[in-house]
Design a protein around this motif. Structure first.
Motif, PDB file in Angstrom:
ATOM      1  N   LEU A 112       0.827  -1.212   0.000  1.00  0.00           N
ATOM      2  CA  LEU A 112       0.000   0.000   0.000  1.00  0.00           C
ATOM      3  C   LEU A 112       0.857   1.256   0.000  1.00  0.00           C
ATOM      4  O   LEU A 112       0.546   2.231  -0.702  1.00  0.00           O
ATOM      5  CB  LEU A 112      -0.933  -0.008   1.218  1.00  0.00           C
ATOM      6  CG  LEU A 112      -2.117  -0.979   1.158  1.00  0.00           C
ATOM      7  CD1 LEU A 112      -2.881  -0.972   2.473  1.00  0.00           C
ATOM      8  CD2 LEU A 112      -3.032  -0.622  -0.002  1.00  0.00           C
TER       9      LEU A 112
ATOM     10  N   ALA B  17       2.154   1.687  -3.447  1.00  0.00           N
ATOM     11  CA  ALA B  17       1.075   2.105  -4.347  1.00  0.00           C
ATOM     12  C   ALA B  17       0.750   3.584  -4.164  1.00  0.00           C
ATOM     13  O   ALA B  17       0.567   4.320  -5.141  1.00  0.00           O
ATOM     14  CB  ALA B  17      -0.167   1.252  -4.102  1.00  0.00           C
ATOM     15  N   VAL B  18       0.691   4.045  -2.918  1.00  0.00           N
ATOM     16  CA  VAL B  18       0.405   5.458  -2.642  1.00  0.00           C
ATOM     17  C   VAL B  18       1.514   6.338  -3.203  1.00  0.00           C
ATOM     18  O   VAL B  18       1.262   7.387  -3.820  1.00  0.00           O
ATOM     19  CB  VAL B  18       0.234   5.687  -1.125  1.00  0.00           C
ATOM     20  CG1 VAL B  18       0.211   7.181  -0.806  1.00  0.00           C
ATOM     21  CG2 VAL B  18      -1.038   5.017  -0.631  1.00  0.00           C
TER      22      VAL B  18
ATOM     23  N   LEU C 251       3.533   5.695  -5.718  1.00  0.00           N
ATOM     24  CA  LEU C 251       3.434   5.729  -7.176  1.00  0.00           C
ATOM     25  C   LEU C 251       2.209   6.509  -7.642  1.00  0.00           C
ATOM     26  O   LEU C 251       2.241   7.189  -8.673  1.00  0.00           O
ATOM     27  CB  LEU C 251       3.384   4.303  -7.727  1.00  0.00           C
ATOM     28  CG  LEU C 251       4.667   3.485  -7.566  1.00  0.00           C
ATOM     29  CD1 LEU C 251       4.431   2.039  -7.997  1.00  0.00           C
ATOM     30  CD2 LEU C 251       5.809   4.096  -8.360  1.00  0.00           C
ATOM     31  N   TYR C 252       1.111   6.436  -6.866  1.00  0.00           N
ATOM     32  CA  TYR C 252      -0.131   7.115  -7.257  1.00  0.00           C
ATOM     33  C   TYR C 252       0.026   8.627  -7.253  1.00  0.00           C
ATOM     34  O   TYR C 252      -0.665   9.329  -7.988  1.00  0.00           O
ATOM     35  CB  TYR C 252      -1.263   6.697  -6.318  1.00  0.00           C
ATOM     36  CG  TYR C 252      -2.610   7.262  -6.710  1.00  0.00           C
ATOM     37  CD1 TYR C 252      -3.313   6.737  -7.793  1.00  0.00           C
ATOM     38  CD2 TYR C 252      -3.171   8.318  -6.002  1.00  0.00           C
ATOM     39  CE1 TYR C 252      -4.540   7.258  -8.166  1.00  0.00           C
ATOM     40  CE2 TYR C 252      -4.397   8.849  -6.360  1.00  0.00           C
ATOM     41  CZ  TYR C 252      -5.081   8.319  -7.439  1.00  0.00           C
ATOM     42  OH  TYR C 252      -6.281   8.837  -7.810  1.00  0.00           O
ATOM     43  N   THR C 253       0.940   9.133  -6.435  1.00  0.00           N
ATOM     44  CA  THR C 253       1.153  10.584  -6.405  1.00  0.00           C
ATOM     45  C   THR C 253       1.633  11.086  -7.763  1.00  0.00           C
ATOM     46  O   THR C 253       1.426  12.249  -8.105  1.00  0.00           O
ATOM     47  CB  THR C 253       2.193  10.966  -5.334  1.00  0.00           C
ATOM     48  OG1 THR C 253       3.461  10.393  -5.669  1.00  0.00           O
ATOM     49  CG2 THR C 253       1.756  10.494  -3.959  1.00  0.00           C
ATOM     50  N   GLY C 254       2.298  10.212  -8.516  1.00  0.00           N
ATOM     51  CA  GLY C 254       2.754  10.607  -9.845  1.00  0.00           C
ATOM     52  C   GLY C 254       3.906  11.588  -9.845  1.00  0.00           C
ATOM     53  O   GLY C 254       4.263  12.134 -10.888  1.00  0.00           O
ATOM     54  N   SER C 255       4.507  11.812  -8.697  1.00  0.00           N
ATOM     55  CA  SER C 255       5.602  12.777  -8.597  1.00  0.00           C
ATOM     56  C   SER C 255       6.948  12.066  -8.740  1.00  0.00           C
ATOM     57  O   SER C 255       7.355  11.309  -7.859  1.00  0.00           O
ATOM     58  CB  SER C 255       5.543  13.505  -7.246  1.00  0.00           C
ATOM     59  OG  SER C 255       6.720  14.270  -7.043  1.00  0.00           O
TER      60      SER C 255
END
Length: 202
Positions: free
Chosen positions: A127, A130-131, A133-137
């Motif tokens: 998790l 995933a978080v 990577l989800y930020t996309g930064s």
């Protein structure tokens, strides 16, 4: 600060090298064969430096990654298909296996440090990844990975100093030898160091 920023891509590639397979393999080799297989680590490290330097040089000269260069080099449809298949296997399956090992290795470490069940630890690590990577930064991911590489490097140095291995044994380990039933371990040491998909990542 500018020099640190310039070296950031190299540190990201370093993060991909020091994986969950590398440390246990090296630890098992030391526990089983002493320093007799140190030469295999040196050999594979030199091979990796040469291959990564070639990959980086290709990128600087052509402004393309290894996968793009392969695509443009193979004009025959069959050869191009085989080359693209190699890229997919090296990147997709290699990264998937590597990340699964990362999560498993981190879960084992968290279990030992916190006492929580390994399944919960693996879920927490997955998790967190995933978080992130989800930020996309890219900058945030880069900073986290660099921090982890620095932490691992300090841990390795501290462990080496605390263990204080005899220099004579280290020297004898640089002479190639093949102890009985060491073949698979030698292959594992080389395989966890010369990582094919890192050539594409670089």
């Amino acid at each position: 600060m500018r020099r640190l920023r310039a070296s950031a891509p190299g540190l990201l590639v370093t993060a991909a090298f020091v994986g969950p397979g590398t440390v246990p393999t090296a630890t098992l080799a030391r526990a089983t064969f002493g320093f007799a297989l140190l030469w295999a680590v040196v050999f594979s490290t030199l091979a990796t430096l040469i291959l990564q330097e070639m990959s980086a040089r290709l990128g600087v000269v052509t402004r393309m990654g290894l996968g793009e260069a392969m695509r443009d080099s193979f004009t025959h449809p069959v050869a191009r298909t085989l080359a693209l298949g190699l890229v997919v296997i090296a990147i997709v399956f290699g990264n998937a296996a590597f990340q699964a090992g990362n999560i498993a290795g981190a879960a084992i470490g968290l279990e030992a440090a916190t006492g929580f069940a390994r399944g919960y630890c693996a879920t927490a690590v997955a998790l967190a990844a995933a978080v992130l990577l989800y930020t996309g930064s890219y900058r945030r991911i880069e900073c986290v990975l660099i921090a982890l590489v620095v932490l691992m490097s300090l841990s390795f140095v501290a462990t080496a100093v605390a263990a204080a291995p005899p220099l004579t044994e280290l020297g004898s380990g640089l002479i190639p030898s093949f102890p009985r039933q060491s073949g698979l371990t030698i292959l594992a040491l080389i395989g966890t160091t010369v990582v094919p998909y890192n050539l594409f990542l670089h």
